[in-house]
Scaffold this motif. Structure first.
Motif, PDB file in Angstrom:
ATOM      1  N   VAL A  97       0.495  -0.826  -0.059  1.00 51.81           N
ATOM      2  CA  VAL A  97       0.349  -0.097   0.034  1.00 51.81           C
ATOM      3  C   VAL A  97       0.720   1.254  -0.121  1.00 51.81           C
ATOM      4  O   VAL A  97       1.970   1.266   0.834  1.00 51.81           O
ATOM      5  CB  VAL A  97      -1.403   0.110   1.075  1.00 51.81           C
ATOM      6  N   GLU A  98       0.554   2.230  -0.924  1.00 54.34           N
ATOM      7  CA  GLU A  98       1.251   3.106  -0.694  1.00 54.34           C
ATOM      8  C   GLU A  98       1.306   4.404  -0.360  1.00 54.34           C
ATOM      9  O   GLU A  98      -0.608   4.587  -0.943  1.00 54.34           O
ATOM     10  CB  GLU A  98       1.536   3.999  -2.153  1.00 54.34           C
ATOM     11  N   LEU A  99       1.454   4.796   0.260  1.00 50.34           N
ATOM     12  CA  LEU A  99       0.774   5.766   1.501  1.00 50.34           C
ATOM     13  C   LEU A  99       1.451   7.081   0.730  1.00 50.34           C
ATOM     14  O   LEU A  99       2.483   7.772   2.476  1.00 50.34           O
ATOM     15  CB  LEU A  99       0.995   6.012   2.868  1.00 50.34           C
ATOM     16  N   PRO A 100       0.443   8.338   0.830  1.00 51.54           N
ATOM     17  CA  PRO A 100       1.023   9.374   0.713  1.00 51.54           C
ATOM     18  C   PRO A 100       1.426  10.543   1.884  1.00 51.54           C
ATOM     19  O   PRO A 100       0.812  10.382   3.014  1.00 51.54           O
ATOM     20  CB  PRO A 100      -0.070   9.986  -0.120  1.00 51.54           C
ATOM     21  N   ASP A 101       2.327  11.510   1.786  1.00 51.59           N
ATOM     22  CA  ASP A 101       2.241  12.263   2.712  1.00 51.59           C
ATOM     23  C   ASP A 101       2.925  12.037   4.172  1.00 51.59           C
ATOM     24  O   ASP A 101       1.747  12.353   4.873  1.00 51.59           O
ATOM     25  CB  ASP A 101       1.308  13.848   3.138  1.00 51.59           C
ATOM     26  N   PRO A 102       3.967  11.403   3.815  1.00 51.86           N
ATOM     27  CA  PRO A 102       3.902  11.098   5.926  1.00 51.86           C
ATOM     28  C   PRO A 102       5.229  11.690   6.033  1.00 51.86           C
ATOM     29  O   PRO A 102       5.200  13.383   5.721  1.00 51.86           O
ATOM     30  CB  PRO A 102       5.364   9.846   5.012  1.00 51.86           C
ATOM     31  N   PRO A 103       4.643  11.684   7.324  1.00 52.28           N
ATOM     32  CA  PRO A 103       5.642  13.375   8.337  1.00 52.28           C
ATOM     33  C   PRO A 103       6.633  13.589   7.295  1.00 52.28           C
ATOM     34  O   PRO A 103       8.143  12.256   7.371  1.00 52.28           O
ATOM     35  CB  PRO A 103       5.202  12.899   9.651  1.00 52.28           C
ATOM     36  N   GLU A 104       6.975  14.481   7.135  1.00 51.97           N
ATOM     37  CA  GLU A 104       8.880  15.400   6.946  1.00 51.97           C
ATOM     38  C   GLU A 104       9.519  14.911   7.968  1.00 51.97           C
ATOM     39  O   GLU A 104      10.628  14.510   8.164  1.00 51.97           O
ATOM     40  CB  GLU A 104       8.233  16.760   7.296  1.00 51.97           C
ATOM     41  N   ALA A 105       9.103  14.785   9.189  1.00 52.25           N
ATOM     42  CA  ALA A 105       9.964  13.817  10.301  1.00 52.25           C
ATOM     43  C   ALA A 105      10.510  12.552   9.523  1.00 52.25           C
ATOM     44  O   ALA A 105      12.372  12.738  10.544  1.00 52.25           O
ATOM     45  CB  ALA A 105       9.641  14.287  11.405  1.00 52.25           C
ATOM     46  N   TRP A 106       9.904  11.516   9.373  1.00 60.07           N
ATOM     47  CA  TRP A 106      10.397  10.415   8.855  1.00 60.07           C
ATOM     48  C   TRP A 106      11.998  11.106   8.110  1.00 60.07           C
ATOM     49  O   TRP A 106      12.461   9.550   7.885  1.00 60.07           O
ATOM     50  CB  TRP A 106       9.647   9.503   8.159  1.00 60.07           C
ATOM     51  N   GLY A 107      11.421  11.646   7.022  1.00 64.89           N
ATOM     52  CA  GLY A 107      12.658  11.766   6.029  1.00 64.89           C
ATOM     53  C   GLY A 107      12.155  10.678   4.359  1.00 64.89           C
ATOM     54  O   GLY A 107      13.614  10.065   4.383  1.00 64.89           O
ATOM     55  N   TRP A 108      10.975  11.068   4.546  1.00 64.71           N
ATOM     56  CA  TRP A 108      11.089   9.385   3.642  1.00 64.71           C
ATOM     57  C   TRP A 108      10.757   9.995   2.397  1.00 64.71           C
ATOM     58  O   TRP A 108      10.195   9.041   1.444  1.00 64.71           O
ATOM     59  CB  TRP A 108       9.899   8.008   4.191  1.00 64.71           C
ATOM     60  N   GLY A 109      10.745  10.744   1.976  1.00 63.21           N
ATOM     61  CA  GLY A 109      10.082  11.631   0.435  1.00 63.21           C
ATOM     62  C   GLY A 109       8.411  11.763   0.745  1.00 63.21           C
ATOM     63  O   GLY A 109       7.784  12.237   1.749  1.00 63.21           O
ATOM     64  N   LYS A 110       8.089  11.429  -0.204  1.00 62.75           N
ATOM     65  CA  LYS A 110       6.353  11.802  -0.409  1.00 62.75           C
ATOM     66  C   LYS A 110       6.057  10.552  -0.392  1.00 62.75           C
ATOM     67  O   LYS A 110       4.549  11.143   0.024  1.00 62.75           O
ATOM     68  CB  LYS A 110       6.448  12.455  -2.368  1.00 62.75           C
ATOM     69  N   THR A 111       5.929   9.410  -0.572  1.00 64.63           N
ATOM     70  CA  THR A 111       5.201   8.237  -0.021  1.00 64.63           C
ATOM     71  C   THR A 111       6.315   7.105   0.801  1.00 64.63           C
ATOM     72  O   THR A 111       7.114   7.613   0.974  1.00 64.63           O
ATOM     73  CB  THR A 111       5.060   7.188  -1.859  1.00 64.63           C
ATOM     74  N   ALA A 112       5.112   6.661   2.038  1.00 60.61           N
ATOM     75  CA  ALA A 112       5.796   5.349   2.290  1.00 60.61           C
ATOM     76  C   ALA A 112       4.900   4.427   2.167  1.00 60.61           C
ATOM     77  O   ALA A 112       4.295   4.358   1.387  1.00 60.61           O
ATOM     78  CB  ALA A 112       4.896   5.862   3.934  1.00 60.61           C
ATOM     79  N   HIS A 113       5.060   3.222   2.682  1.00 66.27           N
ATOM     80  CA  HIS A 113       5.176   1.964   1.932  1.00 66.27           C
ATOM     81  C   HIS A 113       4.736   0.999   2.973  1.00 66.27           C
ATOM     82  O   HIS A 113       5.509   1.009   4.112  1.00 66.27           O
ATOM     83  CB  HIS A 113       6.089   1.950   1.221  1.00 66.27           C
ATOM     84  N   LEU A 114       3.317   0.987   3.289  1.00 67.94           N
ATOM     85  CA  LEU A 114       2.833  -0.725   4.110  1.00 67.94           C
ATOM     86  C   LEU A 114       3.254  -2.279   3.294  1.00 67.94           C
ATOM     87  O   LEU A 114       1.945  -1.583   2.252  1.00 67.94           O
ATOM     88  CB  LEU A 114       1.449  -0.022   4.384  1.00 67.94           C
ATOM     89  N   LEU A 115       3.379  -2.815   3.927  1.00 71.96           N
ATOM     90  CA  LEU A 115       3.358  -4.161   3.447  1.00 71.96           C
ATOM     91  C   LEU A 115       2.186  -4.757   4.245  1.00 71.96           C
ATOM     92  O   LEU A 115       2.491  -4.402   5.451  1.00 71.96           O
ATOM     93  CB  LEU A 115       4.478  -5.005   3.220  1.00 71.96           C
ATOM     94  N   VAL A 116       1.653  -4.870   4.020  1.00 72.18           N
ATOM     95  CA  VAL A 116       0.231  -6.111   4.514  1.00 72.18           C
ATOM     96  C   VAL A 116      -0.073  -7.602   4.269  1.00 72.18           C
ATOM     97  O   VAL A 116       0.193  -7.464   3.199  1.00 72.18           O
ATOM     98  CB  VAL A 116      -1.481  -4.897   4.063  1.00 72.18           C
ATOM     99  N   GLY A 117       0.277  -8.469   5.264  1.00 76.43           N
ATOM    100  CA  GLY A 117      -0.654  -9.760   5.380  1.00 76.43           C
ATOM    101  C   GLY A 117      -1.841  -9.994   5.385  1.00 76.43           C
ATOM    102  O   GLY A 117      -1.602  -9.681   6.876  1.00 76.43           O
ATOM    103  N   ALA A 118      -2.405 -11.000   4.939  1.00 80.82           N
ATOM    104  CA  ALA A 118      -3.554 -11.454   5.555  1.00 80.82           C
ATOM    105  C   ALA A 118      -4.199 -12.980   5.503  1.00 80.82           C
ATOM    106  O   ALA A 118      -3.744 -13.424   4.339  1.00 80.82           O
ATOM    107  CB  ALA A 118      -5.193 -10.135   5.414  1.00 80.82           C
ATOM    108  N   LEU A 119      -4.469 -13.384   6.538  1.00 79.77           N
ATOM    109  CA  LEU A 119      -4.712 -15.002   6.561  1.00 79.77           C
ATOM    110  C   LEU A 119      -6.359 -15.244   5.802  1.00 79.77           C
ATOM    111  O   LEU A 119      -6.955 -14.474   6.547  1.00 79.77           O
ATOM    112  CB  LEU A 119      -5.278 -15.473   7.706  1.00 79.77           C
ATOM    113  N   SER A 120      -6.121 -15.569   4.271  1.00 78.42           N
ATOM    114  CA  SER A 120      -7.771 -16.283   3.466  1.00 78.42           C
ATOM    115  C   SER A 120      -8.727 -16.651   3.998  1.00 78.42           C
ATOM    116  O   SER A 120      -9.769 -16.309   4.588  1.00 78.42           O
ATOM    117  CB  SER A 120      -7.118 -16.543   2.751  1.00 78.42           C
ATOM    118  N   HIS A 121      -8.600 -17.454   5.140  1.00 79.31           N
ATOM    119  CA  HIS A 121      -9.478 -17.965   5.700  1.00 79.31           C
ATOM    120  C   HIS A 121      -9.829 -17.245   6.993  1.00 79.31           C
ATOM    121  O   HIS A 121     -11.560 -16.616   7.341  1.00 79.31           O
ATOM    122  CB  HIS A 121      -9.543 -19.207   6.439  1.00 79.31           C
TER     123      HIS A 121
END
Length: 432
Positions: A97-121
């Motif tokens: 999941v590409e998350l826009p506008d992370p806090p500036e203090a993180w220093g990650w630029g314009k996008t943060a990245h969230l890896l999501v895992g879900a159990l299908s059952h």
């Protein structure tokens, strides 16, 4: 006849409305964000002291007309979908999941990245915030999320991300095949243009963006944001009710009953990040700070960590061109727990930093901007010498501006100047 202000057939409320004192807050939040989920607003109202149920709150929102209509957005048309059966412990679905506008203090630029895992059952899901979607960060996120879910399923389902499979053929890449073999799972890519094949994780992505990221404050660190997400997943996500053959059960109950395989050690991938050394000769990594030699303050260095390892290496950046010096490891530290806020210093770095600070500091009083400082006697003596010396006649240059004026006369006209206006030197040259 009804009294003034009363409506016939409508009973007057005997007790005060418990939602009345939350109307202003709910109306303000929905006017600022018409697409704010009602469940997200319910989470906020619970923290403010609201003690009624979720259906009661949504009914109050409808009856009072607190959510404004958004004319710019139109609902998408529905389409037929098939329900896919997922046996317990069979499949885990993964997605970025590409998350826009992370806090500036993180220093990650314009996008943060969230890896999501879900159990299908069961529908249990977890996520990990990452700086990049490169394969080492993907492997690190897979390991952390799988441990948070409780173990390994038989299959991992991905869309056609290039770090896992070839987007054109759907075959698993050689580099990721070693990862799948290490964890003992089968990789199942989604068919082309079949995004709803992994609908469980897609819904988790939607929830993460709306109920976690949308309301994240600006003054939180990466570790605090990760802790917020983990807390929400355990306290809100795992208590959702799901329909089963034996009745209704929570997501957490179903997830505990899934037969998941135990986790092996992390795959030995190497994470490499770029950092800038602070003025205190410290390098930040996952909520902790590690020391380097003081002469590197302000320089760019690379931080390398092997997954599952106990040490962190800090190296200089390689040069820009061919023949430039190779990166050199300048510091190695024992890893502190992520988010501990620890400062790990080498004794030699501490001593060198103190010596550099003492050498740079002086006991002299700094100059003041409004200080009166006339010329000194030495300066006055030099000035007197200059006044007494006659000017050098050979170095004096006499410039006759009339010759320049005569040469420039008439250059901006279409007709050439008459010979009468030529300079004397020009007349002599033409006559010869």
């Amino acid at each position: 006849m009804p009294r003034a202000g009363r409506e016939a057939g409508v009973r007057e409320r005997g007790l005060p409305d418990p939602f009345e004192r939350f109307v202003a807050y709910a109306g303000q939040r929905l006017s600022e964000d018409p697409h704010l989920w009602a469940s997200t607003l319910y989470d906020e109202l619970l923290e403010l002291g609201y003690d009624r149920s979720y259906p009661t709150m949504t009914r109050q929102l409808r009856d009072r007309g607190l959510r404004p209509a958004c004319e710019q957005c139109k609902p998408a048309k529905g389409r037929a979908v098939a329900v896919i059966e997922h046996p317990p412990g069979e499949e885990t679905q993964w997605d970025w999941v590409e998350l826009p506008d992370p806090p500036e203090a993180w220093g990650w630029g314009k996008t943060a990245h969230l890896l999501v895992g879900a159990l299908s059952h069961s529908g249990r899901w977890r996520g990990v915030l990452c700086e990049s979607e490169e394969q080492p960060f993907l492997i690190d996120g897979l390991d952390r999320v799988a441990r948070a879910l409780g173990g390994l399923t038989k299959e991992w389902r991905f869309d056609r991300m290039s770090t896992v499979v070839s987007p054109n053929t759907g075959k698993v890449s050689a580099s990721f095949a070693a990862v799948a073999k290490h964890y003992g799972v089968a990789v199942r890519p989604c068919p082309p243009r079949r995004g709803n094949r992994k609908g469980v994780v897609e819904k988790a992505n939607h929830v993460a963006a709306q109920r976690f990221w949308r309301t994240l404050p600006d003054d939180v660190t990466v570790e605090e944001a990760q802790a917020r997400l983990d807390k929400w997943c355990s306290t809100r996500g795992d208590v959702r009710l799901r329909a089963t053959a034996d009745g209704r059960a929570t997501v957490g109950t179903l997830a505990k009953a899934e037969p998941l395989a135990p986790m092996p050690g992390p795959f030995p991938a190497v994470l490499t990040l770029t950092r800038v050394v602070s003025a205190q000769a410290l390098v930040s990594f996952r909520g902790n700070r590690y020391s380097v030699p003081p002469e590197l303050h302000g320089a760019t260095v690379s931080v390398s960590v092997r997954l599952g390892g106990a040490h962190l290496d800090i190296a200089t950046e390689p040069g820009p061109g061919r023949g430039s010096p190779l990166p050199t490891v300048i510091a190695r530290h024992t890893l502190a727990p992520a988010g501990a806020g620890a400062t790990v210093r080498d004794h030699g770095h501490v001593t060198a930093l103190e010596q550099a600070a003492l050498a740079a500091s002086t006991g002299a009083r700094p100059h003041r901007g409004k200080e009166r400082r006339p010329p000194s006697p030495a300066a006055l003596a030099h000035a007197a010498t200059l006044r007494a010396e006659p000017p050098d006649a050979t170095s004096a240059a006499v410039i006759d501006l009339s010759r320049y004026a005569a040469a420039a006369h008439g250059r901006n006209t279409l007709t050439p100047p008459s010979p009468a206006t030529w300079p004397e030197s020009s007349k002599e040259t033409n006559h010869q």
